[in-house]
Scaffold this motif. Structure first.
Motif, short mmCIF file in Angstrom:
data_model
loop_
_atom_site.label_atom_id
_atom_site.label_comp_id
_atom_site.label_asym_id
_atom_site.label_seq_id
_atom_site.Cartn_x
_atom_site.Cartn_y
_atom_site.Cartn_z
N GLU A 1 -6.32 -24.02 15.58
CA GLU A 1 -6.16 -23.83 14.14
C GLU A 1 -6.01 -22.35 13.76
N TYR A 2 -6.35 -21.44 14.67
CA TYR A 2 -6.16 -20.00 14.42
C TYR A 2 -4.82 -19.49 14.92
N MET A 3 -4.26 -20.12 15.94
CA MET A 3 -3.12 -19.53 16.64
C MET A 3 -1.92 -19.26 15.74
N SER A 4 -1.51 -20.22 14.93
CA SER A 4 -0.34 -19.97 14.08
C SER A 4 -0.66 -18.91 13.03
N GLU A 5 -1.88 -18.92 12.51
CA GLU A 5 -2.27 -17.89 11.54
C GLU A 5 -2.30 -16.51 12.19
N TYR A 6 -2.70 -16.46 13.44
CA TYR A 6 -2.74 -15.21 14.21
C TYR A 6 -1.34 -14.61 14.26
N ASP B 1 -9.94 -12.71 6.47
CA ASP B 1 -11.19 -13.35 6.88
C ASP B 1 -11.21 -13.74 8.35
N LYS B 2 -10.04 -13.80 9.02
CA LYS B 2 -9.99 -14.25 10.40
C LYS B 2 -9.53 -13.20 11.41
N PHE B 3 -8.80 -12.18 10.94
CA PHE B 3 -8.18 -11.23 11.88
C PHE B 3 -8.35 -9.79 11.42
N TYR B 4 -8.24 -8.88 12.40
CA TYR B 4 -8.41 -7.45 12.15
C TYR B 4 -7.36 -6.72 12.99
#
Length: 130
Positions: free
Chosen positions: A54-59, A21-24
């Motif tokens: 809040e996205y960086m670690s998930e990235y 849902d956040k990255f491609y």
């Protein structure tokens, strides 16, 4: 809308490796080496270090799984990571299979691969993600 947003939206075809849902993640069509993959957030952000906290670690966790799959699918010593971001104003990370630091030199000639060659690389990486 950046070219990466158009790729994510399906308006421009790509050799998709993975998405959530956040990255491609997709193969770079001007690769330095076989398996050169781009990982982008779906939210347009110009500079990598402007990506929301809040996205960086998930990235990084999303990219880590893909890097391991590339390393299994493409013969190399390791996966190099590069964040340059000058050519497209949409944060992106390059995951590049390398055997030496020179393999990540963006001044090097880019590979010219056929659609069939891209598809084979894509299939090998996706197989390793399973």
């Amino acid at each position: 809308m950046t070219i990466f947003s158009k790729i994510i939206a399906g308006e421009i075809p790509s050799y998709k490796i993975a998405e959530n849902d956040k990255f491609y993640a997709f193969l770079d069509i001007f690769p330095l080496v076989e398996g050169h993959t781009l990982v982008v957030p779906k939210v347009e952000t110009d500079k990598f270090f402007d990506v929301a906290d809040e996205y960086m670690s998930e990235y990084l966790v999303f990219a880590k799984r893909i890097a391991h799959a590339i390393e299994k699918a493409v013969p190399c010593n390791r996966i190099g990571v590069s964040v340059v971001g000058l050519e497209v104003p949409h944060a992106h990370m390059h995951l590049i299979p390398i055997n030496s630091a020179n393999d990540m030199n963006f001044a090097n000639a880019k590979l010219k691969l056929s659609p069939e060659e891209f598809k084979k690389i894509q299939d090998r990486i996706i197989k390793e993600l399973r």
